[in-house]
Design an enzyme around this catalytic site. Sequence first.
Site: not given
Length: 961
Positions: A504, A428
């Site tokens: 994820e 991220e």
Amino acid sequence: MTTTDSRPLDTQHDLLAEIARVGPSTGTTAPRAWLHTDAPTTVLDGKWQVRFSPSARQVPDDDWTTDTAVGEWGALEVPGHWSRQPGGTGKPWYTNVRMPFPSEPPYVPDENVIGDHLTTFTLDGGYLPHAVLRFHGVESAAIVWLNGQQLGTIRGSRLMHEFDISGVAVEGENVLAVRVLQWSANTWAEDQDMWWLPGIFRSVEVQARPVGGIDDVFVHASYDHITGEGTLSVEATTAGESITARVTSDALDLPDGFTTGSEVTLPVEPWSAESPQRYEIVVATDAETVRLQIGFRTVEIIDAQVLVNGSPLLLRGMNRHEFDPDHGRHVSPERAREELLIMKQHNVNAVRTSHYPPAPWFCDLTDELGMWVMLENDLETHTFYAFGYEGDPTSDPDWEEALLDRMQRTVERDKNHPSIVFWSLGNEAHPGPNLDTMAKWTKQRDSSRPLHFERDQECEHLDLWSQMYVPVEEMERIGQFSEDPLEDAALQEHRATLPFVQCEYGHALGTGPGGLSEYQELFEKYPRLLGGFIWEWIDHGFRETDEKGREFFAYGGDFGEPWHDGTFISDGSVFPDLTPKPALIDFKKVVEPVRMSIDGSTLTITNYYGHIDTSGLKFVWSSPSGNGQLAVEPVPAGSTVTIPLPDLVGEGLVTVSAQLGVDQPWASAGHEVAWAQRVPAPDDVPTVSGAAVDEKLAYGPAQFDEHGRLTSLFGTAVEGPALVLDRAATDNDLVKGHAYVGDAPADAIWARQSLEHLKPRLLSFTAEDDGSVVVTKRWAGFTEGAVVTESRWTSDGDQLRLDWKATPNDRWGDYWARIGVELVLDRVIKNVEWTGRGPGQAYPDCGQAARHGTWSATVDELQVPYLRPQESGARADVTDLVLQKGFGLSGAPFAFTVRPWSQAELEAAAHPSDLPETKRTHLIIDAAQHGVGSAACGPGVLEPYVLTPREATLTLLFRKA
């Protein structure tokens, strides 16, 4: 200019400048592998002296780096976090994306605790003249002195740093001083989703570096699945220069005189997560011996599919943070081994080390036990999303050297582990040019492992295409190579050659996640789909005790943080104490590496392992008529067979269980790997008649009041049945997520429909000519939506049958939480027994692990102690239920929950310890339920599991228990 600080202003400015510095560590040696060596090593863990200053501007001006007479200083355990132990200061703080201070990178607030640490240690002559001082983890940054001489600084909280202490260390007593900074510019590159926990949280060591020793080793061990041979070569360096060292092995037939710099090809057994064959090699000079456990394996990408040793790879993975409920990110090897054993026992085959390298010994365990590892760099700049990536370190040239240093330390430390099959640049962060620099270096240094980074959707320098929380319909398009193309044709052509991984998915916050089966079907259907990693492995809940002495696990906000992200830290597949949650138990079933199905009298077995056949398993059947072991020839990897079941199995319920035939390092013989059932259709519910209502409204075992409500059943005071359409909000109900239906979070949609405020109005209460009693009610809240329920009661005097129907009008909203009835018993029920699915909970889109059978549990055991209480504990497809010392009931398949609390009490509690003690029992019987999804971070409830307003029925037969 004046200051209240007694320190010289220029020195104070030096510290402030260091806090704001964006460069890499200083004074450290070049990154290298963590090696098992016979060189003398001293571990400095234990009690250290410590003092704290509230800010850099208030640090005392003294000669603390050499002064062991510290007087008023306290004591602290190292490794450890200073906010989690006696003698420390401050409290944990949890944020996900937001920083715990104002956004002004690279600066941090003046309110920034400085922790000065001191310890002494004794060295003998074996550490002289050359030695290194090693730190495995310090948050967020540090300045290091030995015997009063500054060695340098540490940047990269979860990375290994070494300082050359030659000429500084002395024989006898040495004084080590470490100034740890709570916040620093470094913090802006470490915005991972976890607690902020400053301190020296991993071990500190001193290691001798003998003259003529071995500083670094890089093992290259590939495998050719066609020939069955492995190729081995070993590099060794000292002071950055290649050296020649002897390479020997008792386990491998290496040629005489084999050395580093040479290459040999020989027959070997390959390493895989399913069969982790390792060989010990010894790399030695006259001055030092290093031992390595190596594995031969080759990772390649062919036709957009990852192959290991020639076989397709399918990840059944977990994102693993390092966390201990008592010690934070200081995790012991024993606990980590226990984690991996639990993973293996639940069919997990892969770990992403989110979002930083783990403790250095962790991959020794994954090598040994067998686990595919995506080793991730210590980098996340999530907070910059809010500012359109302005100032993101990944795009700032001033940060390039520091970020490259992070990746180099990540790769160099762990490069010899066969279990590591992917490198990841971080998590991220904006895909800026500094990441390109990191990617190019990594591929040049180690081309044997594919490279991952999720945020870069163009994938120019990557080997995997990655996203997180992708809806299933988009996943299918990717599997079919029909995704939306990139604008740049050349980049699209490259990306189309890449496998796709969900780094994820299946966000495991609270009750859920729903929809795992749909993902797995796609992973197994499309070769391009590599599988993925569940978010996440463990709840980060700290063990705490409230004012009444009740233990609970704390989450964001429990430490008085002025802003935080609440329960979002409790999204694990295991509780903080490593107890598996329903999410993990369901995952085990969903990803079974051996898939079975029963059709009539035949059993079909598909082997989804990639590298082993089923010879290590035994297949055991059981039914009401008996049990036995099936004769099953080994099923090769990727193959399917169909065999007949023995006649003795009979026609009713049958279960086939695939179990370990012999002990494995991760589980004992008899451990169940997979199972399948054949479930017969349920019996019809018997009719009863013959009883009549008397003038006091008694009817068989039941007592009614003038409103048609039950007041007593088999001698137990009862309230109900009341229509229930609501539930105590799950964590997923509180977020809209990628919703398939509705324009708001589920809980808001239900509140808008006034589901929790339904009030009845009696329409009729009659005794029919056939002896039945019919109660008709209209239920409504503060909206135009209404439901008419008809309860038709019949009794033979001993039993009581309920035929219940709910019919809604057409003025309702998008969907309901459930359609059911609630009975409140004025007594404590402690034990229940049921026939249906169990032993765990099940909802329409989860509960895959719940199998048919007859089960018993205490009411306490029926509850799931999520860190925030919420709807949980439903048992599904039930045909019989006994509330011991209450009554029993059978019926057409239904779901039930039994709790000591009302839904309002459940929803009002912040922690399980907050739930009140009651003397009542709430029984909810559901005809239908809404799914749970994973909207807290990802897709909401898939359309097949959305409970739109509809007619529903229940047929129940009550009896005395």
